[in-house]
Design a protein around this motif. Structure first.
Motif: not given
Length: 339
Positions: A84-89, A95-96, A140-143
């Motif tokens: 699991r990967v959780k992107c924090l606030r 994040l890629v 996958v990426q998160m801005g």
């Protein structure tokens, strides 16, 4: 008198030392470590955590550079594991996530790999895109502007890639991540011109990816052009394909495809998108008053990627002239509506 003076000097020294300690803290203390992402290996849908780590900004060597973060663990039961990967606030970078590799530490060998692009998502802000530096091309990426927690989870693995049980083995999961200052391009469609030389093979004459950032006017159709030369020997003809990659980003509307010769001076072929075959159920026929064709094909942002419009295979133009050995430009007329 001397004792009283000594006492005052002592108090003054204590005050000076205290002030220096305070000023040192104010001017030289480091900022608190900023946590960017949380990774773990879990069973029973996160109830049991086998290994976990919070990754901070300082843990990355540099921007735009992939790095592996390892979690070592043992599995004593037959319960399926997930990575699991959780992107924090609180993040000031993008994040890629590339993929996760599982190693058997006893035999020092890789026994499983998965692309992050194939993992289930919890949260609406993970976006799949292409990265040439990735292990499997897709990531996958998160801005950085997204201020919410989102998960990647699964795959509830019980066996390795050879079918052997993971129970009672010393294992290491390696998460390949990077942080970036600029988002990777978001490609929402793939256009291609192919020539079919057999039932099971097709050669690509030209192709391109549509970057969402290049779309300036959502109310207008855009023309995307591909130059190509038809080989002198063709068995099954030339076809013009559209493959969607728009899931989570935009709606695609395809009007028509036109083919020109002599630097756009001579129109030699035209087809409406509704005349094409489709793979999958996402492409739907509809009308658009801004279109040139009576009807168009569209696919919404909720549909899965990699659904194809293809065919028909042609070897002659509208005038019946052979296209073999000639050079053309194919123009795809597409409207892209961001969500």
């Amino acid at each position: 008198m001397t004792k009283k003076l000594s006492k005052h000097v002592f108090l003054l020294m204590v005050l000076i030392i205290s002030s220096l300690i305070f000023l040192s803290y104010v001017f030289f203390a480091k900022e608190p470590s900023r946590e960017l992402v949380y990774i773990d290996v879990a069973t029973k849908e996160g109830v049991q955590i086998l290994a976990a780590k919070k990754i901070c900004r300082e843990d990355f060597y540099d921007l735009n550079l992939y790095q592996e973060f390892n979690l070592t663990f043992s599995l004593s039961s037959q319960d399926g594991i997930e990575f699991r990967v959780k992107c924090l606030r609180d993040r000031d970078v993008n994040l890629v996530v590339d993929g996760i590799t599982l190693y058997d530490l006893k035999n020092d060998e890789q026994i499983f790999w998965e692309s992050a692009a194939d993992k289930p998502q919890k949260g609406a802000y993970w976006h799949v895109t292409v990265d040439r530096e990735a292990s499997g091309n897709r990531v996958v990426q998160m801005g950085s502007q997204v201020n919410t927690e989102s998960w990647l989870y699964g795959p509830y693995l019980c066996n390795d890639s050879r079918g052997e049980s993971l129970a009672n083995r010393k294992l290491c999961a390696s998460f390949r991540l990077k942080i970036t200052d600029v988002l990777l391009p978001i490609y929402v469609a793939e256009l291609s011109v192919l020539v079919n030389e057999g039932e099971e093979a097709a050669d690509c004459l030209a192709d391109t990816l549509i970057d969402l950032a290049t779309v300036k006017d959502e109310n207008a159709y855009n023309l995307f052009n591909l130059s190509f030369t038809v080989p002198p020997n063709v068995n099954q003809g030339v076809e013009f394909r559209v493959k969607n990659r728009n899931n989570g980003y935009c709606t695609l509307i395809v009007d028509d495809i036109t083919v020109y010769k002599n630097n756009f001076e001579e129109l030699v072929y035209r087809e409406c998108s509704t005349n094409k075959q489709v793979s999958g159920e996402g492409w739907i026929e509809t009308t658009d008053p801004e279109a040139l064709c009576p009807k168009v094909m569209f696919i919404s942002s909720t549909q899965r990627n990699e659904q194809l419009m293809y065919g028909p295979q042609i070897i002659t133009d509208v005038n019946g002239n052979s296209m073999l050995g000639e050079t053309y430009v194919a123009s795809f007329r597409i409207r892209i509506i961001k969500i």
